[in-house]
Scaffold this active site. Structure first.
Site, PDB file in Angstrom:
ATOM      1  CD  GLU A   1     -24.312   9.359 -33.257  1.00 15.94           C
ATOM      2  OE1 GLU A   1     -23.782   8.717 -34.191  1.00 15.94           O
ATOM      3  OE2 GLU A   1     -25.363   9.980 -33.386  1.00 15.94           O
TER       4      GLU A   1
ATOM      5  CG  HIS B   1     -26.809   7.635 -36.131  1.00 22.04           C
ATOM      6  ND1 HIS B   1     -25.903   8.661 -36.199  1.00 22.04           N
ATOM      7  CD2 HIS B   1     -27.724   7.904 -37.110  1.00 22.04           C
ATOM      8  CE1 HIS B   1     -26.235   9.507 -37.162  1.00 22.04           C
ATOM      9  NE2 HIS B   1     -27.341   9.075 -37.724  1.00 22.04           N
TER      10      HIS B   1
ATOM     11  NE  ARG C   1     -26.207  14.258 -39.008  1.00 23.89           N
ATOM     12  CZ  ARG C   1     -27.036  13.458 -39.653  1.00 23.89           C
ATOM     13  NH1 ARG C   1     -28.099  12.963 -39.024  1.00 23.89           N
ATOM     14  NH2 ARG C   1     -26.840  13.162 -40.919  1.00 23.89           N
TER      15      ARG C   1
END
Length: 314
Positions: free
Chosen positions: A260, A279, A231
């Site tokens: 992000e 991601h 993460r």
């Protein structure tokens, strides 16, 4: 549904959802609160907290399109009798693959070589053939966070004849360690100092926030490579930039960041020795189809009052 249906287009999942349920956007659901019995949750599109739950008194199940549960207050769901379905186990292989993709591409400067070769500048093109990277095979690999994904990362290292160390809150069983030939290191600082490659697979929690800080990066082996598929919030990005600029780290491969995406002018977005991807750890057709199937199974079972395939609050 907390996200546009186009998110679920892979494998015809959006069509299956439409055939099975009456789908409301969150805005539409506001005017039909008592009718809502199930919620499809997607990280980044919604937060399922006590305030959200209070709006929908008939809610029975929340089915999330993820393994992580940071966007869901599981305790609040439990208190209201709402089951939470999630997707453990399915994403392990694909996430381990992206960890290895980033590790190899960073170590061998694949992106730099590609960009240089295609630049059109003959001098740079010739330099592309002389880019010196780090050898992966026969090196040492450290895994921080040895869950299902960590084990799959370690399993792939067998083919590269790597020495594997790992640190985890709880030590794995002897059988698990032997299956991937991994050695437990109780002190994470010791692990960081002995590894050529460090892969972070830590989940998000209060305890892991900024886990990789200046102190941790300063303890990593000179010229090592850092990869994050855990993460983004587990890493202090300012400290990571400093370690890269100082040469302490050879490079970094990041599938996750905080926030992000990172701003385009962020230093990590403009460094040749950093590879960032959006991601995409689970972004394979096979994995996304499997995720969709379990998402639906959790949702349907929850609405029928049957056990969920995977329930965070059984």
């Amino acid at each position: 549904c907390s996200a546009p249906l186009k998110v679920f287009k892979v494998g015809g999942l959006s069509e299956k959802i439409l055939k099975t349920f009456t789908i409301l956007t969150l805005e539409e659901a506001e005017s039909r609160r008592r009718e809502v019995q199930g919620v499809i949750a997607v990280p980044g599109f919604s937060v399922i907290d006590a305030e959200f739950l209070a709006k929908f008194p008939s809610l029975r199940v929340v089915s999330t399109y993820s393994v992580g549960l940071n966007h869901i207050d599981v305790k609040a769901c439990t208190e209201r009798g709402v089951k939470v379905g999630y997707l453990p186990g399915i994403v392990n292989g694909a996430t381990a693959d992206i960890a290895w993709s980033l590790m190899l591409a960073t170590a061998r400067q694949v992106v730099v070589g590609h960009n240089t070769l295609h630049s059109g500048d003959d001098t740079q093109r010739r330099e592309a053939f002389h880019l010196l990277g780090k050898e992966v095979h026969g090196s040492t690999l450290g895994i921080v966070g040895m869950g299902r994904v960590g084990l799959d990362v370690a399993r792939r290292a067998l083919g590269f004849s790597m020495k594997v160390f790992y640190h985890n809150r709880h030590r794995k069983t002897d059988e698990e360690e032997q299956s991937v030939k991994a050695e437990y290191v109780a002190d994470v600082d010791e692990l960081l100092g002995k590894c050529d490659f460090v892969v972070n697979v830590l989940p998000a929690s209060a305890e892991t926030r900024r886990y990789f800080s200046r102190d941790q990066f300063s303890r990593m082996r000179q010229g090592s490579v850092f990869v994050n598929v855990g993460r983004g919030m587990t890493v202090d990005h300012d400290a990571l930039v400093e370690s890269l600029e100082s040469g302490r780290l050879f490079g970094a491969g990041l599938d996750v960041t905080d926030p992000e995406p990172l701003p385009k002018d962020h230093p990590l977005m403009n460094m040749d020795n950093v590879i960032t991807v959006a991601h995409v750890g689970t972004a394979t057709t096979k994995t996304r189809v499997a995720m969709g199937e379990m998402l639906l199974e959790n949702l349907v079972n929850g609405l029928k009052g049957q056990p969920l395939k995977a329930c965070a609050n059984p």
